[in-house]
Design a protein around this motif. Structure first.
Motif, PDB file in Angstrom:
ATOM      1  N   ARG A  61       0.866  -1.287  -0.125  1.00  0.00           N
ATOM      2  CA  ARG A  61       0.103   0.099   0.089  1.00  0.00           C
ATOM      3  C   ARG A  61       0.908   1.207   0.162  1.00  0.00           C
ATOM      4  O   ARG A  61       1.790   1.379   0.659  1.00  0.00           O
ATOM      5  CB  ARG A  61      -1.027  -0.062   1.235  1.00  0.00           C
ATOM      6  CG  ARG A  61      -2.033  -1.048   1.237  1.00  0.00           C
ATOM      7  CD  ARG A  61      -2.900  -1.438   2.460  1.00  0.00           C
ATOM      8  NE  ARG A  61      -2.174  -1.251   3.656  1.00  0.00           N
ATOM      9  CZ  ARG A  61      -2.750  -1.431   4.850  1.00  0.00           C
ATOM     10  NH1 ARG A  61      -3.982  -1.769   4.788  1.00  0.00           N
ATOM     11  NH2 ARG A  61      -1.944  -1.516   5.768  1.00  0.00           N
ATOM     12  N   THR A  62       0.244   2.278  -0.803  1.00  0.00           N
ATOM     13  CA  THR A  62       1.110   3.532  -0.807  1.00  0.00           C
ATOM     14  C   THR A  62       0.399   4.498   0.049  1.00  0.00           C
ATOM     15  O   THR A  62      -0.901   4.651   0.566  1.00  0.00           O
ATOM     16  CB  THR A  62       1.238   4.343  -2.195  1.00  0.00           C
ATOM     17  OG1 THR A  62      -0.296   4.268  -2.574  1.00  0.00           O
ATOM     18  CG2 THR A  62       1.694   3.001  -3.190  1.00  0.00           C
ATOM     19  N   GLY A  63       1.121   5.758   0.386  1.00  0.00           N
ATOM     20  CA  GLY A  63       0.694   6.742   1.216  1.00  0.00           C
ATOM     21  C   GLY A  63       0.538   7.905   0.402  1.00  0.00           C
ATOM     22  O   GLY A  63       0.530   9.075   0.903  1.00  0.00           O
ATOM     23  N   PHE A  64       0.288   7.829  -0.841  1.00  0.00           N
ATOM     24  CA  PHE A  64       0.072   9.144  -2.006  1.00  0.00           C
ATOM     25  C   PHE A  64      -1.174   9.984  -1.480  1.00  0.00           C
ATOM     26  O   PHE A  64      -1.064  10.926  -1.723  1.00  0.00           O
ATOM     27  CB  PHE A  64       0.036   8.460  -3.209  1.00  0.00           C
ATOM     28  CG  PHE A  64       1.234   7.642  -3.933  1.00  0.00           C
ATOM     29  CD1 PHE A  64       2.383   8.350  -3.290  1.00  0.00           C
ATOM     30  CD2 PHE A  64       0.886   7.133  -4.826  1.00  0.00           C
ATOM     31  CE1 PHE A  64       3.442   7.630  -3.709  1.00  0.00           C
ATOM     32  CE2 PHE A  64       2.345   6.355  -5.292  1.00  0.00           C
ATOM     33  CZ  PHE A  64       3.457   6.530  -4.865  1.00  0.00           C
ATOM     34  N   ALA A  65      -2.318   9.228  -0.975  1.00  0.00           N
ATOM     35  CA  ALA A  65      -3.272  10.183  -0.632  1.00  0.00           C
ATOM     36  C   ALA A  65      -3.104  11.128   0.385  1.00  0.00           C
ATOM     37  O   ALA A  65      -3.190  12.465   0.476  1.00  0.00           O
ATOM     38  CB  ALA A  65      -4.407   9.417  -0.020  1.00  0.00           C
ATOM     39  N   LEU A 250      -5.075   5.480  -7.560  1.00  0.00           N
ATOM     40  CA  LEU A 250      -4.557   4.919  -6.148  1.00  0.00           C
ATOM     41  C   LEU A 250      -4.599   3.429  -6.068  1.00  0.00           C
ATOM     42  O   LEU A 250      -3.522   2.822  -5.648  1.00  0.00           O
ATOM     43  CB  LEU A 250      -5.424   5.720  -5.090  1.00  0.00           C
ATOM     44  CG  LEU A 250      -4.938   7.094  -4.927  1.00  0.00           C
ATOM     45  CD1 LEU A 250      -5.809   7.713  -3.900  1.00  0.00           C
ATOM     46  CD2 LEU A 250      -3.458   7.429  -4.787  1.00  0.00           C
ATOM     47  N   TYR A 251      -5.693   2.750  -6.505  1.00  0.00           N
ATOM     48  CA  TYR A 251      -5.665   1.287  -6.239  1.00  0.00           C
ATOM     49  C   TYR A 251      -4.787   0.720  -7.492  1.00  0.00           C
ATOM     50  O   TYR A 251      -4.413  -0.384  -7.125  1.00  0.00           O
ATOM     51  CB  TYR A 251      -7.181   1.009  -6.444  1.00  0.00           C
ATOM     52  CG  TYR A 251      -8.151   1.090  -5.216  1.00  0.00           C
ATOM     53  CD1 TYR A 251      -7.633   0.605  -4.236  1.00  0.00           C
ATOM     54  CD2 TYR A 251      -9.153   1.940  -5.460  1.00  0.00           C
ATOM     55  CE1 TYR A 251      -8.456   0.605  -3.175  1.00  0.00           C
ATOM     56  CE2 TYR A 251     -10.068   2.212  -4.381  1.00  0.00           C
ATOM     57  CZ  TYR A 251      -9.622   1.625  -2.962  1.00  0.00           C
ATOM     58  OH  TYR A 251     -10.384   1.556  -1.962  1.00  0.00           O
ATOM     59  N   ARG A 252      -4.674   1.385  -8.613  1.00  0.00           N
ATOM     60  CA  ARG A 252      -3.922   0.591  -9.584  1.00  0.00           C
ATOM     61  C   ARG A 252      -2.514   0.764  -9.117  1.00  0.00           C
ATOM     62  O   ARG A 252      -1.630  -0.297  -9.314  1.00  0.00           O
ATOM     63  CB  ARG A 252      -4.357   1.563 -10.977  1.00  0.00           C
ATOM     64  CG  ARG A 252      -3.687   0.741 -12.170  1.00  0.00           C
ATOM     65  CD  ARG A 252      -4.262   1.425 -13.485  1.00  0.00           C
ATOM     66  NE  ARG A 252      -3.751   2.891 -13.687  1.00  0.00           N
ATOM     67  CZ  ARG A 252      -4.857   3.696 -13.847  1.00  0.00           C
ATOM     68  NH1 ARG A 252      -6.012   3.416 -13.619  1.00  0.00           N
ATOM     69  NH2 ARG A 252      -4.395   4.602 -13.816  1.00  0.00           N
ATOM     70  N   LEU A 253      -2.123   1.896  -8.427  1.00  0.00           N
ATOM     71  CA  LEU A 253      -0.855   1.952  -8.185  1.00  0.00           C
ATOM     72  C   LEU A 253      -0.447   0.905  -7.096  1.00  0.00           C
ATOM     73  O   LEU A 253       0.556   0.194  -7.040  1.00  0.00           O
ATOM     74  CB  LEU A 253      -0.607   3.153  -7.517  1.00  0.00           C
ATOM     75  CG  LEU A 253       0.011   4.184  -8.751  1.00  0.00           C
ATOM     76  CD1 LEU A 253       0.043   5.759  -8.113  1.00  0.00           C
ATOM     77  CD2 LEU A 253       1.370   3.945  -9.170  1.00  0.00           C
ATOM     78  N   ILE A 256      -0.258  -2.421  -8.947  1.00  0.00           N
ATOM     79  CA  ILE A 256       0.981  -2.521  -9.963  1.00  0.00           C
ATOM     80  C   ILE A 256       2.380  -2.901  -8.672  1.00  0.00           C
ATOM     81  O   ILE A 256       3.073  -3.695  -9.017  1.00  0.00           O
ATOM     82  CB  ILE A 256       1.300  -1.497 -10.460  1.00  0.00           C
ATOM     83  CG1 ILE A 256       0.291  -1.250 -11.748  1.00  0.00           C
ATOM     84  CG2 ILE A 256       2.614  -1.349 -11.292  1.00  0.00           C
ATOM     85  CD1 ILE A 256       0.274   0.161 -12.472  1.00  0.00           C
ATOM     86  N   ILE A 257       2.264  -2.205  -7.748  1.00  0.00           N
ATOM     87  CA  ILE A 257       3.426  -2.417  -6.586  1.00  0.00           C
ATOM     88  C   ILE A 257       3.301  -3.982  -6.212  1.00  0.00           C
ATOM     89  O   ILE A 257       4.120  -4.326  -5.920  1.00  0.00           O
ATOM     90  CB  ILE A 257       3.321  -1.386  -5.760  1.00  0.00           C
ATOM     91  CG1 ILE A 257       3.755  -0.039  -6.222  1.00  0.00           C
ATOM     92  CG2 ILE A 257       4.463  -1.780  -4.658  1.00  0.00           C
ATOM     93  CD1 ILE A 257       3.456   1.295  -5.161  1.00  0.00           C
ATOM     94  N   LEU A 258       2.155  -4.172  -5.916  1.00  0.00           N
ATOM     95  CA  LEU A 258       1.734  -5.529  -5.388  1.00  0.00           C
ATOM     96  C   LEU A 258       2.576  -6.793  -6.327  1.00  0.00           C
ATOM     97  O   LEU A 258       3.224  -7.583  -5.813  1.00  0.00           O
ATOM     98  CB  LEU A 258       0.367  -5.743  -4.937  1.00  0.00           C
ATOM     99  CG  LEU A 258      -0.042  -7.325  -4.497  1.00  0.00           C
ATOM    100  CD1 LEU A 258       0.801  -7.776  -3.341  1.00  0.00           C
ATOM    101  CD2 LEU A 258      -1.450  -7.409  -4.511  1.00  0.00           C
ATOM    102  N   GLN A 259       2.031  -6.418  -7.725  1.00  0.00           N
ATOM    103  CA  GLN A 259       2.483  -7.266  -8.622  1.00  0.00           C
ATOM    104  C   GLN A 259       4.010  -7.574  -8.645  1.00  0.00           C
ATOM    105  O   GLN A 259       4.545  -8.348  -8.746  1.00  0.00           O
ATOM    106  CB  GLN A 259       1.880  -7.120  -9.729  1.00  0.00           C
ATOM    107  CG  GLN A 259       0.618  -7.111  -9.919  1.00  0.00           C
ATOM    108  CD  GLN A 259      -0.101  -8.489  -9.263  1.00  0.00           C
ATOM    109  OE1 GLN A 259       0.363  -9.403  -9.681  1.00  0.00           O
ATOM    110  NE2 GLN A 259      -1.124  -8.253  -8.389  1.00  0.00           N
ATOM    111  N   MET A 328       5.504   1.371 -15.435  1.00  0.00           N
ATOM    112  CA  MET A 328       4.021   1.527 -15.322  1.00  0.00           C
ATOM    113  C   MET A 328       3.810   2.363 -13.916  1.00  0.00           C
ATOM    114  O   MET A 328       2.788   3.354 -14.020  1.00  0.00           O
ATOM    115  CB  MET A 328       3.301   0.233 -15.442  1.00  0.00           C
ATOM    116  CG  MET A 328       3.499  -0.747 -16.582  1.00  0.00           C
ATOM    117  SD  MET A 328       2.420  -2.201 -16.534  1.00  0.00           S
ATOM    118  CE  MET A 328       0.776  -1.582 -15.961  1.00  0.00           C
ATOM    119  N   ALA A 329       4.212   2.033 -13.108  1.00  0.00           N
ATOM    120  CA  ALA A 329       4.244   2.606 -11.868  1.00  0.00           C
ATOM    121  C   ALA A 329       4.549   4.210 -11.813  1.00  0.00           C
ATOM    122  O   ALA A 329       3.775   4.908 -11.267  1.00  0.00           O
ATOM    123  CB  ALA A 329       4.817   1.896 -10.470  1.00  0.00           C
TER     124      ALA A 329
END
Length: 488
Positions: A61-65, A250-253, A256-259, A328-329
């Motif tokens: 999970r990212t903290g971009f929000a 945000l969900y897509r990021l 992608i990071i998970l994959q 992609m990210a």
């Protein structure tokens, strides 16, 4: 006695309408706050997955929000309050003292943060033994109902919360001129489960008016404040959070990071194989007939020694290229930066290679966003300031139409840019105070202190002024500026 919710316009009727509206938006607000706090929505299957899988999933999970919110938040700072009693740039000292004493220096930052997360924010005002106070409120607990013709007018407001110490649920209702307090008498019958969380629902049969706060008659605000509800709402552009429409990115990021993490983990060790004639390496032992476990024979121990047939050929897999996934990210980070006007450097530290034109475009967008937020927060901040001044007894300073809010600059310059602009401004005849305020971006309080320090220097060190032509010129210019300001 149960609360009357059937009579239109009665306090109980308004309290029920407020609770219904608040309940209807809980799911949306929960998603926004969860995303901001770094705990976004997770698929249902994850709840039954092993703990190791859950930890692995959450690590992606990212903290971009949070960055999207804090980019404009750091530039939203109130520096002064101007009133009809003192409309100078420095601001009204009385209003600023009341503002600070009420706690608004800290509460204003919380208001701005909540506004950017949820699209709505609230301030509740009141008076206690220490004087007027103001508190920033969570939109998951507070709701307002507005005049359909003039949205700035609040018909009713309410706050629902649980006192964790006593276990009692309260509902505070704010109507023009009066405040009512309701509480539960049978919490077990009023608790409902919403999104896996237990909270009180306003069921009239299990709630009563609190007699310690006026009962069914409520409590009146001080004389002369018959139109005062005690609640001020702040509304963001279109009433949405700053990242609400970018949830898909945000969900897509996160995905992608998970994959990328899955691939990197699965390919951490290269796969090996042996190409050999089956007669040289049979599947079963020729003597015992038992299956042969070649994994034990060919262990991956660095000190292990393998004995292979002459016909054997070793094969080893290659390393997976993650550049495509990383690219992609990065592209999605750029899209997120563009649509939210958030500097790319806040998402990616390697953004120094971003083009100057692209960086300037995002910077201008962020500056425009902050300026628009200044305009949106101006009126509710003025209403809060006026209400606090009225509650404190300073009626001469409390004309809301005459109150103006001073803000820190929306655009931030580097020291080099400030120095160059100040030099050019002075050469073109711009006054000292304007240079300090517009070019060096000092606050009104700082400029006032600097003026006093300059005068003190001139009195304490007159020989320095007399010996330096440059200092004489500066002193003359300063005296001219002070005279011009005094006669303006």
């Amino acid at each position: 006695m149960a609360i009357d919710v059937e009579t239109p316009g009665s306090p109980g009727w308004w309290l029920l309408r407020c609770n219904t509206k608040l309940t209807g938006r809980q799911q949306r607000l929960r998603k926004l706050f969860d995303r901001y706090e770094g705990d976004p929505w997770e698929p249902d299957w994850l709840a039954t997955a092993p703990d190791a899988a859950q930890r692995f999933y959450r690590a992606a999970r990212t903290g971009f929000a949070e960055m999207i919110v804090k980019a404009p938040l750091r530039r939203l700072r109130v520096t002064s309050i101007m009133t009809a009693a003192d409309s100078s740039e420095i601001g009204d000292e009385v209003a600023w003292r009341v503002w600070r004493r009420a706690g608004m220096l800290a509460e204003a930052t919380d208001v701005h943060r909540t506004l950017l997360i949820a699209g709505d924010a609230y301030v509740i005002l009141g008076v206690d033994d220490d004087g007027p106070y103001a508190t920033s409120e969570d939109p998951r607990q507070v709701v307002t109902i507005h005049d359909p013709i003039r949205q700035s007018r609040i018909r009713a407001a309410a706050k629902f919360f649980t006192d964790e110490d006593t276990g009692v649920d309260y509902g505070y209702l704010y109507l023009p001129g009066r405040r009512f307090v309701a509480r539960t008498v049978d919490r077990a019958r009023s608790v409902v489960v919403v999104n896996g969380e237990s909270r009180a629902s306003f069921a009239p049969a299990t709630w009563v008016w609190d007699q310690d706060h006026g009962g069914a008659d409520g409590e009146a605000w001080p004389e002369g404040m018959e139109d005062f509800t005690g609640v001020v709402r702040y509304r963001n552009d279109e009433g949405i959070g700053e990242f609400e429409r970018q949830e898909d990115i945000l969900y897509r990021l996160d995905h992608i990071i998970l994959q990328g993490m899955v691939i990197a983990t699965m390919q951490a060790f290269r796969q090996r194989a042996i190409k050999v004639d089956p007669q040289d390496m049979p599947d079963n032992d020729p003597v015992t007939g038992e299956p042969i476990n070649y994994d034990e024979i060919f262990s991956a121990d660095p000190g292990a020694l393998w004995k292979l047939p002459a016909t054997a050929e070793l094969w080893e897999s290659g390393q997976v290229d993650l550049n495509g996934i990383l690219s992609m990210a990065e592209k999605d980070m750029q899209r997120l930066s563009a649509v939210t006007f958030t500097p790319l450097s806040m998402f990616n530290s390697d953004a120094v290679n971003q083009s100057a034109a692209g960086a300037e475009l995002v910077k201008e967008g962020l500056t425009d966003k902050v300026s628009a937020l200044h305009d949106r927060c101006e009126q509710p901040h003025a209403l809060v300031a006026a209400s606090l001044l009225r509650l404190a007894g300073f009626e001469d300073h409390a004309d809301v139409d005459e109150i103006r809010i001073g803000w820190a600059p929306a655009v931030r310059y580097s020291l080099t840019e400030k120095g160059q602009a100040a030099t050019q401004g002075k050469a073109s005849g711009v006054t000292w105070r304007t240079i300090m305020q517009e070019f060096w971006q000092f606050s009104p309080e700082q400029i006032t202190r600097m003026e006093s320090e300059r005068m003190s220097d001139a009195l304490l060190f007159p020989e320095t002024v007399a010996a330096s032509p440059a200092a004489q010129s500066e002193a003359a210019a300063f005296a001219q500026d002070v005279t011009a300001d005094a006669t303006a």
